[in-house]
Design a protein around this motif. Structure first.
Motif, PDB file in Angstrom:
ATOM      1  N   VAL A  11       0.853  -1.186   0.000  1.00 50.11           N
ATOM      2  CA  VAL A  11       0.000   0.000   0.000  1.00 50.11           C
ATOM      3  C   VAL A  11       0.887   1.233   0.000  1.00 50.11           C
ATOM      4  N   ARG A  12       0.518   2.226  -0.806  1.00 51.79           N
ATOM      5  CA  ARG A  12       1.264   3.481  -0.828  1.00 51.79           C
ATOM      6  C   ARG A  12       1.032   4.222   0.479  1.00 51.79           C
ATOM      7  N   THR A  13       2.092   4.822   1.012  1.00 51.78           N
ATOM      8  CA  THR A  13       1.988   5.499   2.301  1.00 51.78           C
ATOM      9  C   THR A  13       2.102   7.017   2.174  1.00 51.78           C
ATOM     10  N   GLY A  14       2.016   7.533   0.975  1.00 46.94           N
ATOM     11  CA  GLY A  14       2.076   8.977   0.797  1.00 46.94           C
ATOM     12  C   GLY A  14       3.486   9.510   0.663  1.00 46.94           C
ATOM     13  N   GLY A  15       4.430   8.654   0.338  1.00 47.41           N
ATOM     14  CA  GLY A  15       5.813   9.073   0.161  1.00 47.41           C
ATOM     15  C   GLY A  15       5.998   9.778  -1.168  1.00 47.41           C
ATOM     16  N   PRO A  16       7.256  10.026  -1.555  1.00 44.53           N
ATOM     17  CA  PRO A  16       7.505  10.711  -2.825  1.00 44.53           C
ATOM     18  C   PRO A  16       7.016   9.892  -4.012  1.00 44.53           C
ATOM     19  N   GLN A  17       6.429  10.577  -4.953  1.00 41.22           N
ATOM     20  CA  GLN A  17       5.900   9.913  -6.143  1.00 41.22           C
ATOM     21  C   GLN A  17       7.021   9.667  -7.143  1.00 41.22           C
ATOM     22  N   ASP A  18       6.905   8.584  -7.888  1.00 41.31           N
ATOM     23  CA  ASP A  18       7.916   8.247  -8.884  1.00 41.31           C
ATOM     24  C   ASP A  18       7.675   8.953 -10.214  1.00 41.31           C
ATOM     25  N   ASP A  19       6.479   9.481 -10.422  1.00 42.81           N
ATOM     26  CA  ASP A  19       6.151  10.061 -11.722  1.00 42.81           C
ATOM     27  C   ASP A  19       6.077  11.585 -11.684  1.00 42.81           C
ATOM     28  N   GLY A  20       6.752  12.190 -10.730  1.00 46.07           N
ATOM     29  CA  GLY A  20       6.735  13.649 -10.601  1.00 46.07           C
ATOM     30  C   GLY A  20       7.644  14.306 -11.621  1.00 46.07           C
ATOM     31  N   PRO A  21       7.607  15.630 -11.684  1.00 44.44           N
ATOM     32  CA  PRO A  21       8.463  16.357 -12.632  1.00 44.44           C
ATOM     33  C   PRO A  21       9.923  16.313 -12.196  1.00 44.44           C
ATOM     34  N   LYS A  22      10.740  15.604 -12.953  1.00 44.90           N
ATOM     35  CA  LYS A  22      12.149  15.433 -12.609  1.00 44.90           C
ATOM     36  C   LYS A  22      12.947  16.710 -12.784  1.00 44.90           C
ATOM     37  N   ILE A  23      12.532  17.577 -13.713  1.00 47.56           N
ATOM     38  CA  ILE A  23      13.288  18.803 -13.987  1.00 47.56           C
ATOM     39  C   ILE A  23      13.281  19.725 -12.774  1.00 47.56           C
ATOM     40  N   VAL A  24      12.197  19.731 -12.025  1.00 45.60           N
ATOM     41  CA  VAL A  24      12.118  20.577 -10.827  1.00 45.60           C
ATOM     42  C   VAL A  24      13.129  20.099  -9.790  1.00 45.60           C
ATOM     43  N   GLU A  25      13.257  18.783  -9.639  1.00 43.49           N
ATOM     44  CA  GLU A  25      14.221  18.228  -8.693  1.00 43.49           C
ATOM     45  C   GLU A  25      15.647  18.566  -9.110  1.00 43.49           C
ATOM     46  N   ILE A  27      16.656  21.142 -10.971  1.00 44.40           N
ATOM     47  CA  ILE A  27      16.895  22.583 -10.793  1.00 44.40           C
ATOM     48  C   ILE A  27      17.093  22.904  -9.316  1.00 44.40           C
ATOM     49  N   ALA A  28      16.273  22.326  -8.449  1.00 41.76           N
ATOM     50  CA  ALA A  28      16.403  22.578  -7.016  1.00 41.76           C
ATOM     51  C   ALA A  28      17.733  22.049  -6.488  1.00 41.76           C
ATOM     52  N   GLY A  29      18.149  20.897  -6.961  1.00 40.02           N
ATOM     53  CA  GLY A  29      19.415  20.319  -6.528  1.00 40.02           C
ATOM     54  C   GLY A  29      20.609  21.152  -6.950  1.00 40.02           C
TER      55      GLY A  29
END
Length: 46
Positions: A11-25, A27-29
């Protein structure tokens, strides 16, 4: 029980999603890396 059915039963527990926008990550990094490098340079730690 196969590996596929074992992972599908979890069951998903509300953690980080695998299908999110990678470009934002990316740029933030890289922004964090640049800010940290500027801080180290300004403090004369390097």
């Amino acid at each position: 029980m196969t590996a596929h059915s074992a992972t599908a039963a979890r069951v998903r527990t509300g953690g980080p999603q695998d299908d999110g926008p990678k470009i934002v990550e990316h740029i933030a990094g890289w922004t964090l890396v640049v800010v940290l490098a500027m801080l180290v340079t300004q403090l004369g730690l390097l």
